[in-house]
Structure formats: structure tokens, C-alpha cells
Design a protein around this motif. Structure first.
Motif, PDB file in Angstrom:
ATOM      1  N   THR A 113       0.864  -1.173   0.000  1.00 47.57           N
ATOM      2  CA  THR A 113       0.000   0.000   0.000  1.00 47.57           C
ATOM      3  C   THR A 113       0.899   1.221   0.000  1.00 47.57           C
ATOM      4  O   THR A 113       1.889   1.270   0.726  1.00 47.57           O
ATOM      5  CB  THR A 113      -0.899   0.013   1.263  1.00 47.57           C
ATOM      6  OG1 THR A 113      -1.620  -1.214   1.315  1.00 47.57           O
ATOM      7  CG2 THR A 113      -1.857   1.163   1.235  1.00 47.57           C
ATOM      8  N   VAL A 114       0.571   2.202  -0.811  1.00 43.29           N
ATOM      9  CA  VAL A 114       1.398   3.395  -0.915  1.00 43.29           C
ATOM     10  C   VAL A 114       0.643   4.580  -0.327  1.00 43.29           C
ATOM     11  O   VAL A 114      -0.484   4.869  -0.722  1.00 43.29           O
ATOM     12  CB  VAL A 114       1.774   3.680  -2.389  1.00 43.29           C
ATOM     13  CG1 VAL A 114       2.624   4.931  -2.493  1.00 43.29           C
ATOM     14  CG2 VAL A 114       2.496   2.484  -2.990  1.00 43.29           C
ATOM     15  N   TYR A 115       1.302   5.243   0.633  1.00 48.17           N
ATOM     16  CA  TYR A 115       0.737   6.425   1.256  1.00 48.17           C
ATOM     17  C   TYR A 115       1.578   7.636   0.866  1.00 48.17           C
ATOM     18  O   TYR A 115       2.806   7.538   0.745  1.00 48.17           O
ATOM     19  CB  TYR A 115       0.720   6.278   2.783  1.00 48.17           C
ATOM     20  CG  TYR A 115      -0.113   5.109   3.251  1.00 48.17           C
ATOM     21  CD1 TYR A 115      -1.504   5.194   3.277  1.00 48.17           C
ATOM     22  CD2 TYR A 115       0.484   3.919   3.656  1.00 48.17           C
ATOM     23  CE1 TYR A 115      -2.272   4.112   3.700  1.00 48.17           C
ATOM     24  CE2 TYR A 115      -0.278   2.847   4.090  1.00 48.17           C
ATOM     25  CZ  TYR A 115      -1.657   2.949   4.105  1.00 48.17           C
ATOM     26  OH  TYR A 115      -2.412   1.887   4.521  1.00 48.17           O
ATOM     27  N   THR A 116       0.937   8.772   0.695  1.00 52.01           N
ATOM     28  CA  THR A 116       1.616   9.993   0.267  1.00 52.01           C
ATOM     29  C   THR A 116       2.762  10.350   1.206  1.00 52.01           C
ATOM     30  O   THR A 116       3.853  10.704   0.755  1.00 52.01           O
ATOM     31  CB  THR A 116       0.620  11.165   0.162  1.00 52.01           C
ATOM     32  OG1 THR A 116      -0.427  10.783  -0.731  1.00 52.01           O
ATOM     33  CG2 THR A 116       1.293  12.414  -0.348  1.00 52.01           C
ATOM     34  N   LYS A 117       2.552  10.260   2.512  1.00 48.77           N
ATOM     35  CA  LYS A 117       3.608  10.592   3.472  1.00 48.77           C
ATOM     36  C   LYS A 117       4.820   9.676   3.291  1.00 48.77           C
ATOM     37  O   LYS A 117       5.964  10.122   3.415  1.00 48.77           O
ATOM     38  CB  LYS A 117       3.089  10.502   4.904  1.00 48.77           C
ATOM     39  CG  LYS A 117       2.164  11.634   5.270  1.00 48.77           C
ATOM     40  CD  LYS A 117       1.704  11.505   6.709  1.00 48.77           C
ATOM     41  CE  LYS A 117       0.714  12.622   7.036  1.00 48.77           C
ATOM     42  NZ  LYS A 117       0.239  12.547   8.413  1.00 48.77           N
TER      43      LYS A 117
END
Length: 162
Positions: free
Chosen positions: A10-14
Motif C-alpha cells: 500500500t502506498v501512502y503519500t507521506k
């Protein structure tokens, strides 16, 4: 061969921002140190180390022990082989294989470090100093900056273990 599972990443902006900043700073520092100290302080495999240390910081292959021991062990194996037996294609392959199995046995798997024997052995005349500069020193810089950058956010804890 179908691979019916789903990609768990999963890729999170932070996380993207931290990985970007961490990798940019680390590689810049290594290149700057190399120029200032008139010494080789960077090898291509440190780019892969940054991808792991900042992109998947919680993974076993990204922990400080794996980064340092993986790089030093792989470089040591390559230097030992090249200085005693030479650098034929078979020996380069042997050095990479021994590095991988050595990291597995010591539970310090760090995939970018498996490239170090190729760098060392294809150079052909690499001195034992390469173990200290750039290998150990550069790995320590990667670890130090990963410790700082990864812990700027309360949502990230690095290292997971030593």
C-alpha cells in the motif's frame, strides 16, 4: 506461475515523501563526502539500500544490521576471492552466490549488497581499503540518515530491530 495473490503493498503519500527526501539526501551526502574527502564513498548498490531503508523501512532486509553486515560481508567475500583466486566469470558468480548464502546464514539478507561482488571483481584491482571506503562507511551513512529521516514522523519507527 499464475501468481493469483494480490499485491500487499500500500502506498501512502507521506511514505512517498519520506522515501523521496531520504534517498535524495543520502545519495547527495555520499557524493558530497566523496568529493570532499577525495575518496570513493558511494557504490551503485547504495541506491538499492536507500530504496529499502526509506521505502520499506519495516522489512527485515531494511534493518541496520542487514544493511551493514550485508554490504561488508559481500564485499569481504569478493575481495577474498579476487585477491586469492582472480576474477573469472565463474568466480564472480561464485562470489555473488557465496554472498547471498552468507547473508542468509547470518540472517542479514540485504539484496543490494549482492551486487557488491560484481563491482569489486569486475574492477579487477580493488584494494582491501574498499571494505572500509566506500563499503562500511557508506553503509553507516545510509543507516544514520535512515535513522534520522525515518523517525521524523511519529507514524514510522526505525529500526524495527537491531
Amino acid at each position: 506461475m499464475k501468481g493469483e495473490g494480490k499485491n500487499p503493498l500500500t502506498v501512502y503519500t507521506k511514505d512517498l515523501i519520506v522515501a523521496f527526501i531520504g534517498a535524495a539526501i543520502t545519495i547527495t551526502v555520499l557524493i558530497y563526502l566523496a568529493k570532499e574527502l577525495h575518496s570513493q564513498m558511494i557504490i551503485a548498490s547504495f541506491g538499492g539500500s536507500c530504496a529499502l531503508a526509506f521505502g520499506v523501512w519495516q522489512a527485515p532486509v531494511s534493518q541496520p544490521r542487514s544493511i551493514l553486515v550485508g554490504h561488508v560481508l559481500s564485499t569481504f567475500i569478493a575481495l577474498l576471492i579476487v585477491h586469492t583466486l582472480g576474477n573469472t566469470p565463474v568466480l564472480v558468480g561464485l562470489a555473488v552466490a557465496l554472498s547471498i548464502t552468507g547473508m542468509m546464514l547470518t540472517r542479514t539478507m540485504h539484496p543490494p549488497a549482492a551486487a557488491n561482488p560484481i563491482v569489486v571483481m569486475l574492477e579487477g584491482h580493488t584494494s582491501w581499503e574498499f571494505l572500509l571506503f566506500p563499503t562500511a562507511t557508506g553503509a553507516c551513512v545510509v543507516i544514520l540518515l535512515a535513522l534520522i529521516v525515518n523517525n521524523l514522523s511519529r507514524l514510522r519507527r526505525y529500526p524495527t530491530y537491531w
